[in-house]
Scaffold this motif. Sequence first.
Motif, PDB file in Angstrom:
ATOM      1  N   UNK A 245       1.853  -5.435  -7.744  1.00 61.92           N
ATOM      2  CA  UNK A 245       2.230  -4.682  -6.552  1.00 61.92           C
ATOM      3  C   UNK A 245       1.033  -4.112  -5.810  1.00 61.92           C
ATOM      4  N   UNK A 246       0.087  -3.549  -6.545  1.00 65.45           N
ATOM      5  CA  UNK A 246      -1.101  -2.987  -5.900  1.00 65.45           C
ATOM      6  C   UNK A 246      -1.979  -4.084  -5.302  1.00 65.45           C
ATOM      7  N   UNK A 247      -2.057  -5.235  -5.967  1.00 66.74           N
ATOM      8  CA  UNK A 247      -2.815  -6.360  -5.405  1.00 66.74           C
ATOM      9  C   UNK A 247      -2.180  -6.833  -4.100  1.00 66.74           C
ATOM     10  N   UNK A 248      -0.860  -6.949  -4.082  1.00 64.77           N
ATOM     11  CA  UNK A 248      -0.165  -7.350  -2.859  1.00 64.77           C
ATOM     12  C   UNK A 248      -0.329  -6.336  -1.745  1.00 64.77           C
ATOM     13  N   UNK A 249      -0.164  -5.068  -2.069  1.00 63.96           N
ATOM     14  CA  UNK A 249      -0.319  -4.019  -1.061  1.00 63.96           C
ATOM     15  C   UNK A 249      -1.755  -3.961  -0.552  1.00 63.96           C
ATOM     16  N   UNK A 250      -2.704  -4.157  -1.447  1.00 64.41           N
ATOM     17  CA  UNK A 250      -4.111  -4.164  -1.038  1.00 64.41           C
ATOM     18  C   UNK A 250      -4.431  -5.320  -0.110  1.00 64.41           C
ATOM     19  N   UNK A 251      -3.906  -6.496  -0.419  1.00 62.77           N
ATOM     20  CA  UNK A 251      -4.118  -7.663   0.434  1.00 62.77           C
ATOM     21  C   UNK A 251      -3.506  -7.476   1.811  1.00 62.77           C
ATOM     22  N   UNK A 252      -2.292  -6.982   1.861  1.00 65.81           N
ATOM     23  CA  UNK A 252      -1.633  -6.748   3.156  1.00 65.81           C
ATOM     24  C   UNK A 252      -2.356  -5.671   3.959  1.00 65.81           C
ATOM     25  N   UNK A 253      -2.793  -4.610   3.302  1.00 65.93           N
ATOM     26  CA  UNK A 253      -3.506  -3.545   3.983  1.00 65.93           C
ATOM     27  C   UNK A 253      -4.853  -4.036   4.528  1.00 65.93           C
ATOM     28  N   UNK A 254      -5.572  -4.804   3.709  1.00 62.46           N
ATOM     29  CA  UNK A 254      -6.863  -5.351   4.146  1.00 62.46           C
ATOM     30  C   UNK A 254      -6.680  -6.284   5.344  1.00 62.46           C
ATOM     31  N   UNK A 255      -5.641  -7.089   5.321  1.00 62.52           N
ATOM     32  CA  UNK A 255      -5.381  -7.983   6.454  1.00 62.52           C
ATOM     33  C   UNK A 255      -5.064  -7.188   7.706  1.00 62.52           C
ATOM     34  N   UNK A 256      -4.267  -6.154   7.560  1.00 64.57           N
ATOM     35  CA  UNK A 256      -3.911  -5.311   8.705  1.00 64.57           C
ATOM     36  C   UNK A 256      -5.146  -4.650   9.301  1.00 64.57           C
ATOM     37  N   UNK A 257      -5.997  -4.103   8.444  1.00 61.11           N
ATOM     38  CA  UNK A 257      -7.208  -3.417   8.903  1.00 61.11           C
ATOM     39  C   UNK A 257      -8.168  -4.419   9.553  1.00 61.11           C
TER      40      UNK A 257
END
Length: 164
Positions: free
Chosen positions: A149-161
């Motif tokens: 879950x944290x890996x997925x959230x981190x990937x989505x957040x990094x893409x957004x930023x």
Amino acid sequence: MPATARTARQASGSALRFGRTAATGALAALILFAGVWGSWGTAQHVMLTKGRERGTVRVTRCAGDVCSGPFTPVSAGARPRARVEIEKSVAVGVGTTYDVVLKPGSGDAVRSGPAGVLFAWVPLGGALLLASVVVAGGMRLVRPAWVLGLAGAGLLTAAFVALQ
């Protein structure tokens, strides 16, 4: 209760737990495979750029799900084009110039650079989030679920930023 009945009940309970774990593990693996499959269609063009036409596109027009503009090459062997198309997303706007890679044999462009790589792997980020719920609920493996879950959230957040 006789010992044989108790042993049989324990054995059937163990078999059911194993079956549940195996089925949800297979489902989580299928979800992750689908995320990689969905991402790889775009990610291969962004990550494996050797021999591909690289350049910039200045978006001049957006209609529906597609934006277009002239292509200016930056790699050897690439030729300028009057019009290439790039998928319209939240981060693509008229009047902005983007680094792109052209898909071979077409006029379709995909974002390149760190933002393009992260954006290409967004489907995998969603799959990681979904798989974390399956792993936590079906397999009762809380720590690996948190990691997914944290890996997925981190990937989505990094893409957004990166796309802002």
